[in-house]
Motif scaffolding. Sequence first.
Motif, short mmCIF file in Angstrom:
data_model
loop_
_atom_site.label_atom_id
_atom_site.label_comp_id
_atom_site.label_asym_id
_atom_site.label_seq_id
_atom_site.Cartn_x
_atom_site.Cartn_y
_atom_site.Cartn_z
N GLU A 82 -6.76 4.11 1.27
CA GLU A 82 -5.43 4.61 0.92
C GLU A 82 -4.88 3.91 -0.32
O GLU A 82 -4.25 4.55 -1.17
CB GLU A 82 -4.47 4.44 2.10
N ALA A 83 -5.11 2.60 -0.42
CA ALA A 83 -4.62 1.85 -1.59
C ALA A 83 -5.31 2.33 -2.86
O ALA A 83 -4.64 2.57 -3.88
CB ALA A 83 -4.86 0.36 -1.39
N LEU A 84 -6.63 2.48 -2.82
CA LEU A 84 -7.36 2.93 -4.01
C LEU A 84 -6.95 4.35 -4.40
O LEU A 84 -6.78 4.65 -5.58
CB LEU A 84 -8.86 2.85 -3.77
N LYS A 85 -6.75 5.20 -3.40
CA LYS A 85 -6.32 6.58 -3.69
C LYS A 85 -4.92 6.59 -4.29
O LYS A 85 -4.66 7.30 -5.27
CB LYS A 85 -6.35 7.43 -2.42
N LYS A 86 -4.01 5.79 -3.72
CA LYS A 86 -2.64 5.74 -4.24
C LYS A 86 -2.63 5.29 -5.69
O LYS A 86 -1.97 5.90 -6.54
CB LYS A 86 -1.79 4.79 -3.39
#
Length: 125
Positions: A82-86
Amino acid sequence: MNENIALPKVKIMIGGEEFVLTFTLYAFAKLKKLFGINALKGELDFYDPEQALYFLWAGLISEQPQFDGDLIDGRPDKQLAEALKKLGTALTISELFKLGASIKQAFDNATSSGKSDAEQTSKKK
């Protein structure tokens, strides 16, 4: 006397949200462990989009623990994914390069001995 030295805070905006960028020893170790990138040895290719994203992520995890995560069986866990996608969806390459000076400042803050390049060079002579 051994005291922790507070690094200057480098604030950046991503997707209209403010974040603090700090490259701690933990951040460098996590970058190496998860992605095999040793930024301290100059192994970072900032023109590789994955490496640029991972490096930015590493600089954020110490001040934004919600971005921290791990690989499980070689795949990002939910928090890391989720962090990398955000981060990846909030920035264009152009915007990432505009953040370059701030990223460099945070990296320099973390790796500088506190002496100027001229002082370090004169000691080597």
